[in-house]
Design a protein around this motif. Sequence first.
Motif, PDB file in Angstrom:
ATOM      1  N   VAL A 149       0.847  -1.192   0.000  1.00  0.00           N
ATOM      2  CA  VAL A 149       0.000   0.000   0.000  1.00  0.00           C
ATOM      3  C   VAL A 149       0.881   1.239   0.000  1.00  0.00           C
ATOM      4  O   VAL A 149       1.964   1.237   0.566  1.00  0.00           O
ATOM      5  CB  VAL A 149      -0.958   0.041   1.218  1.00  0.00           C
ATOM      6  N   ARG A 150       0.389   2.248  -0.674  1.00  0.00           N
ATOM      7  CA  ARG A 150       1.168   3.478  -0.810  1.00  0.00           C
ATOM      8  C   ARG A 150       0.879   4.401   0.369  1.00  0.00           C
ATOM      9  O   ARG A 150      -0.243   4.876   0.524  1.00  0.00           O
ATOM     10  CB  ARG A 150       0.776   4.154  -2.123  1.00  0.00           C
ATOM     11  N   ILE A 151       1.903   4.648   1.203  1.00  0.00           N
ATOM     12  CA  ILE A 151       1.793   5.672   2.247  1.00  0.00           C
ATOM     13  C   ILE A 151       3.072   6.501   2.162  1.00  0.00           C
ATOM     14  O   ILE A 151       4.144   6.063   2.566  1.00  0.00           O
ATOM     15  CB  ILE A 151       1.640   5.059   3.666  1.00  0.00           C
ATOM     16  N   ASP A 178       4.112   9.389   3.545  1.00  0.00           N
ATOM     17  CA  ASP A 178       4.705  10.105   4.667  1.00  0.00           C
ATOM     18  C   ASP A 178       5.044   9.140   5.799  1.00  0.00           C
ATOM     19  O   ASP A 178       4.335   8.161   6.025  1.00  0.00           O
ATOM     20  CB  ASP A 178       3.704  11.162   5.152  1.00  0.00           C
ATOM     21  N   PRO A 196       2.210   8.854   9.057  1.00  0.00           N
ATOM     22  CA  PRO A 196       1.074   7.950   8.854  1.00  0.00           C
ATOM     23  C   PRO A 196       1.496   6.489   8.700  1.00  0.00           C
ATOM     24  O   PRO A 196       0.756   5.600   9.114  1.00  0.00           O
ATOM     25  CB  PRO A 196       0.405   8.455   7.566  1.00  0.00           C
ATOM     26  N   ALA A 201       1.925   5.378  12.197  1.00  0.00           N
ATOM     27  CA  ALA A 201       0.608   5.244  12.845  1.00  0.00           C
ATOM     28  C   ALA A 201      -0.112   4.003  12.335  1.00  0.00           C
ATOM     29  O   ALA A 201      -0.733   3.265  13.107  1.00  0.00           O
ATOM     30  CB  ALA A 201      -0.226   6.503  12.596  1.00  0.00           C
ATOM     31  N   ASP A 252      -1.279   0.903  14.648  1.00  0.00           N
ATOM     32  CA  ASP A 252      -2.706   0.589  14.648  1.00  0.00           C
ATOM     33  C   ASP A 252      -2.988  -0.792  14.035  1.00  0.00           C
ATOM     34  O   ASP A 252      -4.129  -1.228  13.998  1.00  0.00           O
ATOM     35  CB  ASP A 252      -3.445   1.677  13.846  1.00  0.00           C
ATOM     36  N   GLN A 282      -2.630  -1.628  10.878  1.00  0.00           N
ATOM     37  CA  GLN A 282      -3.109  -1.612   9.496  1.00  0.00           C
ATOM     38  C   GLN A 282      -2.064  -2.172   8.530  1.00  0.00           C
ATOM     39  O   GLN A 282      -2.401  -2.639   7.457  1.00  0.00           O
ATOM     40  CB  GLN A 282      -3.490  -0.189   9.085  1.00  0.00           C
ATOM     41  N   THR A 292      -0.199  16.445  10.722  1.00  0.00           N
ATOM     42  CA  THR A 292       0.695  15.478  11.377  1.00  0.00           C
ATOM     43  C   THR A 292       0.279  15.288  12.833  1.00  0.00           C
ATOM     44  O   THR A 292       0.243  14.162  13.340  1.00  0.00           O
ATOM     45  CB  THR A 292       2.153  15.970  11.283  1.00  0.00           C
ATOM     46  N   ILE A 334      -2.677  13.087  13.318  1.00  0.00           N
ATOM     47  CA  ILE A 334      -2.365  11.653  13.246  1.00  0.00           C
ATOM     48  C   ILE A 334      -1.583  11.203  14.475  1.00  0.00           C
ATOM     49  O   ILE A 334      -1.867  10.159  15.067  1.00  0.00           O
ATOM     50  CB  ILE A 334      -1.558  11.355  11.962  1.00  0.00           C
ATOM     51  N   ALA A 344      -5.747   5.283  14.983  1.00  0.00           N
ATOM     52  CA  ALA A 344      -5.402   5.960  13.723  1.00  0.00           C
ATOM     53  C   ALA A 344      -6.581   5.833  12.765  1.00  0.00           C
ATOM     54  O   ALA A 344      -7.271   4.804  12.765  1.00  0.00           O
ATOM     55  CB  ALA A 344      -4.166   5.325  13.104  1.00  0.00           C
ATOM     56  N   PRO A 345      -6.822   6.839  11.968  1.00  0.00           N
ATOM     57  CA  PRO A 345      -7.859   6.691  10.933  1.00  0.00           C
ATOM     58  C   PRO A 345      -7.378   5.677   9.895  1.00  0.00           C
ATOM     59  O   PRO A 345      -6.183   5.365   9.847  1.00  0.00           O
ATOM     60  CB  PRO A 345      -7.957   8.096  10.332  1.00  0.00           C
ATOM     61  N   PRO A 346      -8.269   5.168   9.070  1.00  0.00           N
ATOM     62  CA  PRO A 346      -7.808   4.260   8.010  1.00  0.00           C
ATOM     63  C   PRO A 346      -6.800   4.976   7.112  1.00  0.00           C
ATOM     64  O   PRO A 346      -7.082   6.054   6.603  1.00  0.00           O
ATOM     65  CB  PRO A 346      -9.089   3.928   7.243  1.00  0.00           C
ATOM     66  N   LEU A 347      -5.633   4.388   6.959  1.00  0.00           N
ATOM     67  CA  LEU A 347      -4.556   5.076   6.246  1.00  0.00           C
ATOM     68  C   LEU A 347      -4.056   4.332   5.021  1.00  0.00           C
ATOM     69  O   LEU A 347      -3.298   4.874   4.234  1.00  0.00           O
ATOM     70  CB  LEU A 347      -3.361   5.296   7.194  1.00  0.00           C
ATOM     71  N   ILE A 348      -4.451   3.077   4.872  1.00  0.00           N
ATOM     72  CA  ILE A 348      -3.766   2.310   3.828  1.00  0.00           C
ATOM     73  C   ILE A 348      -4.442   2.382   2.463  1.00  0.00           C
ATOM     74  O   ILE A 348      -3.814   2.072   1.473  1.00  0.00           O
ATOM     75  CB  ILE A 348      -3.550   0.842   4.250  1.00  0.00           C
ATOM     76  N   LYS A 349      -5.686   2.744   2.430  1.00  0.00           N
ATOM     77  CA  LYS A 349      -6.318   2.911   1.118  1.00  0.00           C
ATOM     78  C   LYS A 349      -7.509   3.856   1.238  1.00  0.00           C
ATOM     79  O   LYS A 349      -8.041   4.049   2.337  1.00  0.00           O
ATOM     80  CB  LYS A 349      -6.738   1.568   0.520  1.00  0.00           C
ATOM     81  N   THR A 389      -1.946  14.086   1.043  1.00  0.00           N
ATOM     82  CA  THR A 389      -0.701  13.317   1.109  1.00  0.00           C
ATOM     83  C   THR A 389      -0.463  12.805   2.526  1.00  0.00           C
ATOM     84  O   THR A 389      -0.122  11.639   2.724  1.00  0.00           O
ATOM     85  CB  THR A 389       0.489  14.184   0.643  1.00  0.00           C
ATOM     86  N   VAL A 390      -0.648  13.676   3.509  1.00  0.00           N
ATOM     87  CA  VAL A 390      -0.390  13.261   4.896  1.00  0.00           C
ATOM     88  C   VAL A 390      -1.379  12.171   5.324  1.00  0.00           C
ATOM     89  O   VAL A 390      -0.995  11.196   5.971  1.00  0.00           O
ATOM     90  CB  VAL A 390      -0.460  14.475   5.846  1.00  0.00           C
ATOM     91  N   ASN A 449      -2.898  10.206   3.348  1.00  0.00           N
ATOM     92  CA  ASN A 449      -2.848   9.130   2.365  1.00  0.00           C
ATOM     93  C   ASN A 449      -4.180   8.916   1.649  1.00  0.00           C
ATOM     94  O   ASN A 449      -4.619   7.796   1.438  1.00  0.00           O
ATOM     95  CB  ASN A 449      -2.392   7.824   3.027  1.00  0.00           C
ATOM     96  N   GLN A 483      -5.981   9.110  -1.755  1.00  0.00           N
ATOM     97  CA  GLN A 483      -5.517   9.129  -3.148  1.00  0.00           C
ATOM     98  C   GLN A 483      -6.445   9.977  -4.007  1.00  0.00           C
ATOM     99  O   GLN A 483      -7.127   9.478  -4.901  1.00  0.00           O
ATOM    100  CB  GLN A 483      -5.447   7.704  -3.692  1.00  0.00           C
ATOM    101  N   PHE A 514      -3.191  14.578  -4.099  1.00  0.00           N
ATOM    102  CA  PHE A 514      -2.123  13.575  -3.993  1.00  0.00           C
ATOM    103  C   PHE A 514      -1.451  13.386  -5.363  1.00  0.00           C
ATOM    104  O   PHE A 514      -0.230  13.359  -5.485  1.00  0.00           O
ATOM    105  CB  PHE A 514      -2.756  12.267  -3.520  1.00  0.00           C
TER     106      PHE A 514
END
Lengths: 566, 331
Positions: free
Chosen positions: A268-270, A272, A275, A278, A282, A284, B165, B168, B178-183, B276-277, B279, B281, B285
């Motif tokens: 997965v693209r992250i 920064d 995050p 984090a 978390d 994920q 930042t 997060i 954390a909020p959902p960050l991977i997609k 971007t921070v 994530n 898309q 971004f």
Amino acid sequence: MATKSYWDRIRRQRLTRRKMLAVTGVSAAGLAIAAACGGGDDDPDGGATPTEASGAPRFGGRYTYAIAADWGTIDPVTSVGLGPGIFPRIYNVLVDRSRLQPDFTYFDLAEKVEQPDEETYLFTIRPGVKIAPNTLGIEERDMDAADAMAWFDRIEADESALQRSFTTQWLDSVSAPDAMTFELKTAGPYAYTLFRIGAPLGGTMPPREFFEQDISLTDQGVGAGPWAVIEPGSYSNTGGMVVQRNPNYYRKAENGDTLPYIDTVEAVRISDRQPRRAAFIDGQIDNYGAEDREEADGLLSENPDFFVTENPANTFISFTMNPTREPWTDDRIRKAALFALNRQEFVDLVVGEGGGRPNGLVHWPLGDFALSPEELEELQPYDPAESRRLIQAATGSDSIDIPVIYPVSDIQFHDKHLPIFLKQMADAGFNVQEEPQDFTTWLGNYTTVSYDASLSLNQIYETAEIPLDWHAALGPQGDGNFAIGIGSIFPEVEEAILASKRETDAEAQIEAVLSAQRVIYDKGPAFLPIMSWTGFTMYQPYVKNIPQGLGGTGLFLTNEMWLDKA
Amino acid sequence: MRDYVIRRLLQGGVLLVVLSVAVFILLRIAPGADPAIIKCGLGCTEERLEAIREDLGLNNPYFPISIESSAPVVSFNGTNQYWTWIQELFSGSLGLDWNQEPVGDELKARLPATVELLIITIIVTVLLGVPFGIISAVYRNSPTDYGVRLGAILGLAIPNFWLATLVILIPIQMWGYAPPLIKTISFFDNPWDNLRQFVPPALVLGAVSAAGVMRLTRSSMLEVMRQDFIRTARSKGLKERIVIGRHALKNSVIPVVTVLGLQIAGLLGGAVIVETVFNIQGVGFYFLGALVRKDYQVVQTLTVYIGAIVIMLNLMVDILYAWLDPRIRYS
């Protein structure tokens, strides 16, 4: 007092937020300038054994890791940056000899290698290496020698193929006497052959249909590896990628079931770091590359069940001089720079005690190929007074102005190096005229050697070949790009480097590499790796059997990882 | 009104042409390597670089007309970068990006995320900015007023990348959340996770714009509350709640609407960082990635489209302004 508070400030800066910005830019032949770990965190490596795997391995599950940059392309013949992290999961190599443990060779498409003479390699193709189901119309057949031939044909035809620096310099011929035998001849003995042809960077081999039918490799990937990009839309060149198990994979678990253990791997693209961190805490994502020991310790204190691997990173920042331009044409000035750098201070201030070690011309993570700390103390002592004396002898003055380019980047540790570098150089009589450049401008100038001197970004090499080739006449790629080698001035340097490549006996080769370094030191090196550090990769507690200690070769064993969770 | 709208549209068209030329030139004269060098990477050869330049159309002349110092002084270029791009702007694909993907497809895929982020941000902006502006005006020079104004100044002063930042870092450090960050999660696939993902960045973006709206609401309210008709309303014995809610607010909201419209353009800029921070898309971004790799096609196209959106928003705000206040007439 003023000096003390300055360094105190630097020490405090080390505690501030650090970002790792992934950038593209890994080149042929293992030459790499990129974010540490190529912008991805998923780099099995480190100690000498796999992680302890208690209980019986489990099949199934989804393993998720983060990447920090665009893929750009996933064509394994040309892709740099992030691609090599995923290719061993999709494609096969003939064999791959570990660059960190040269006595370990991973046999993949070839089940045996014979060397009737120093220049000939006979690979016996393993039966049953079967291509994954796919929607590209590629038959689910066994790979054979014709696939290897097609791969070399593509390299021959493609100027941008990563293996071209090997094939143009060292390859004599390839042939396939029959479907299950592949023969490769080198142009003379070459110690790095088995390291080069199987490297994740440029060494993985797609089925020949991709080349014969001109099927694009840039955004899809199917081979006979443990996973494949099976579902359309599961890859985005600016986003993530999902690969799913290849039910035809040839390797079996102990119970006889087909590997891999893990059903799905997702990148997965992250972009920064925060995050990413984090998302790891978390749960994920399943792993995270900590910036340094301090961050790793902090995460462990939050969750002692996290698993951390400590790996010497084959990465460093270097000081590069152009010996065709004044004042670097004078070996006394180059040696003055050699003595100006207090490498231990870089270690102490950038990564802290135990976080890294000073480098010689071959970086310390390469073990026996690097000179001992005691010998380095003699060959490159920190001696600013001697630097000034040499400058005085060369110029008549005890200080000299030097323009130095560097990329403006917050890539790992680069921003920490700069103030230390400037201070040390000033102490030694070098008045650095800073020329900060945006990354792309710097890269262009660095490639074409359009600079006097450069403080350069992270460079990742898994063998001693490329660090030595920086001193060779044709440079690290063997094509004239980046060429600042003093080998063009001193034939003995060129000969010593060549001898280190031609020596195929393991013990003798180590001695040849050490000897070449001594010759280069004597002539005033123009490429100075400063220090390398230890990487800390954190894993969720349920990730088991992580391959370690093999460098990039470990990526071929990720099919043995498993997840101890429902 | 119709003539006014037509005139404004024509002016907007001219502005977009100027904008397109400006962004086209600026991208090419900006320091740094051209995209072909970046794309070619470290293992670059002259032949490959040339092939990439050809693929990206970078070998073509910039404009349809070239002016030379020697004869012929003026020459016409059939194939040129600017005109090719302008033609692609009006095509469905919007041309190809650095990865040879149609820009239009990328935008289509990413637009819903950005639109959703902006909608939630506007809601946050209004919900925070307007009530606090009213409270601040009603309790002028009280500790409440000072507190609200201090909050607004902080909102304007704090850079959104830093605030993002923190948004997060603090929950993950304090509560392990954390909020959902991977997609990027679609609202229609999973509304709850979608809101968990989009509300924090919307709060970050909204904090800045709400601060501006709050200050404007406050000053506008104060000005309106000094008007004779407010005094008349009070002298009629109307309750203060009705005086403020029905008479003062309605009249003071007009400049706020104007500012809200204009803020959407600013929010698009903020989305570049915040997406971007967090994530997400989205278009921001995509834009940031294109800037980093100097992807001319994407940066040019998005700049002109954002410019067009700003022009249209301005026009819509003006029309809305006239609708809200019948005294305003355009001629």
